[in-house]
Scaffold this motif. Structure first.
Motif, short mmCIF file in Angstrom:
data_model
loop_
_atom_site.label_atom_id
_atom_site.label_comp_id
_atom_site.label_asym_id
_atom_site.label_seq_id
_atom_site.Cartn_x
_atom_site.Cartn_y
_atom_site.Cartn_z
N GLY A 23 39.33 -3.23 20.00
CA GLY A 23 38.71 -2.16 20.76
C GLY A 23 38.70 -2.36 22.27
N ILE A 24 39.49 -3.30 22.77
CA ILE A 24 39.58 -3.57 24.20
C ILE A 24 40.90 -2.97 24.70
N PRO A 25 40.85 -1.85 25.42
CA PRO A 25 42.09 -1.19 25.86
C PRO A 25 42.86 -1.97 26.92
N GLU A 26 44.15 -1.66 27.03
CA GLU A 26 44.99 -2.26 28.07
C GLU A 26 44.36 -2.05 29.43
N GLY A 27 44.48 -3.04 30.29
CA GLY A 27 43.97 -2.93 31.65
C GLY A 27 42.50 -3.25 31.81
N THR A 28 41.83 -3.69 30.74
CA THR A 28 40.41 -4.03 30.83
C THR A 28 40.25 -5.39 31.51
N ASP A 29 39.62 -5.39 32.67
CA ASP A 29 39.37 -6.64 33.39
C ASP A 29 38.46 -7.55 32.58
N PHE A 30 38.64 -8.84 32.76
CA PHE A 30 37.83 -9.81 32.04
C PHE A 30 36.34 -9.58 32.31
N GLU A 31 36.02 -9.25 33.55
CA GLU A 31 34.63 -9.02 33.94
C GLU A 31 34.02 -7.81 33.24
N ASP A 32 34.87 -6.93 32.71
CA ASP A 32 34.40 -5.72 32.04
C ASP A 32 34.32 -5.86 30.53
N LEU A 33 34.66 -7.04 30.01
CA LEU A 33 34.54 -7.25 28.57
C LEU A 33 33.06 -7.24 28.18
N PRO A 34 32.76 -6.80 26.97
CA PRO A 34 31.36 -6.79 26.54
C PRO A 34 30.78 -8.21 26.50
N GLU A 35 29.49 -8.33 26.74
CA GLU A 35 28.84 -9.65 26.75
C GLU A 35 28.99 -10.40 25.44
N ASP A 36 29.15 -9.66 24.34
CA ASP A 36 29.27 -10.31 23.04
C ASP A 36 30.73 -10.56 22.63
N PHE A 37 31.66 -10.41 23.60
CA PHE A 37 33.07 -10.68 23.32
C PHE A 37 33.22 -12.10 22.83
N ALA A 38 34.06 -12.28 21.82
CA ALA A 38 34.34 -13.62 21.29
C ALA A 38 35.85 -13.79 21.19
N CYS A 39 36.30 -14.99 21.44
CA CYS A 39 37.71 -15.32 21.31
C CYS A 39 38.17 -14.92 19.91
N PRO A 40 39.27 -14.16 19.80
CA PRO A 40 39.72 -13.72 18.48
C PRO A 40 40.25 -14.85 17.61
N LEU A 41 40.53 -16.00 18.18
CA LEU A 41 41.04 -17.13 17.39
C LEU A 41 39.95 -18.09 16.93
N CYS A 42 39.01 -18.42 17.84
CA CYS A 42 38.02 -19.45 17.48
C CYS A 42 36.57 -18.97 17.56
N GLY A 43 36.36 -17.77 18.11
CA GLY A 43 35.00 -17.24 18.17
C GLY A 43 34.19 -17.68 19.38
N ALA A 44 34.81 -18.39 20.32
CA ALA A 44 34.10 -18.86 21.52
C ALA A 44 33.67 -17.67 22.38
N GLY A 45 32.57 -17.82 23.09
CA GLY A 45 32.05 -16.77 23.96
C GLY A 45 32.76 -16.76 25.30
#
Length: 58
Positions: A23-45
């Motif tokens: 659900g993260i569209p192309e061009g989304t800056d890292f600073e604009d990721l949701p606070e609960d974003f987790a690494c898709p591989l290991c789950g890190a915040g």
């Protein structure tokens, strides 16, 4: 060009491609990721990601 790499597993978040399958569209800056974003591989915040300037590596 800035990239963001998970310090735990090495997953690289790229702003240009985003993460559409999560659900993260192309061009989304890292600073604009949701606070609960987790690494898709290991789950890190977000706090586990490090900024890497790809232009300086070349």
């Amino acid at each position: 060009m800035l990239h963001y790499i998970c310090a735990l597993c090495g997953y690289e978040y790229e702003v240009e491609t985003g993460l559409p399958e999560c659900g993260i569209p192309e061009g989304t800056d890292f600073e604009d990721l949701p606070e609960d974003f987790a690494c898709p591989l290991c789950g890190a915040g977000l706090e586990e990601f490090e900024v890497v300037n790809k232009d300086e590596e070349e």
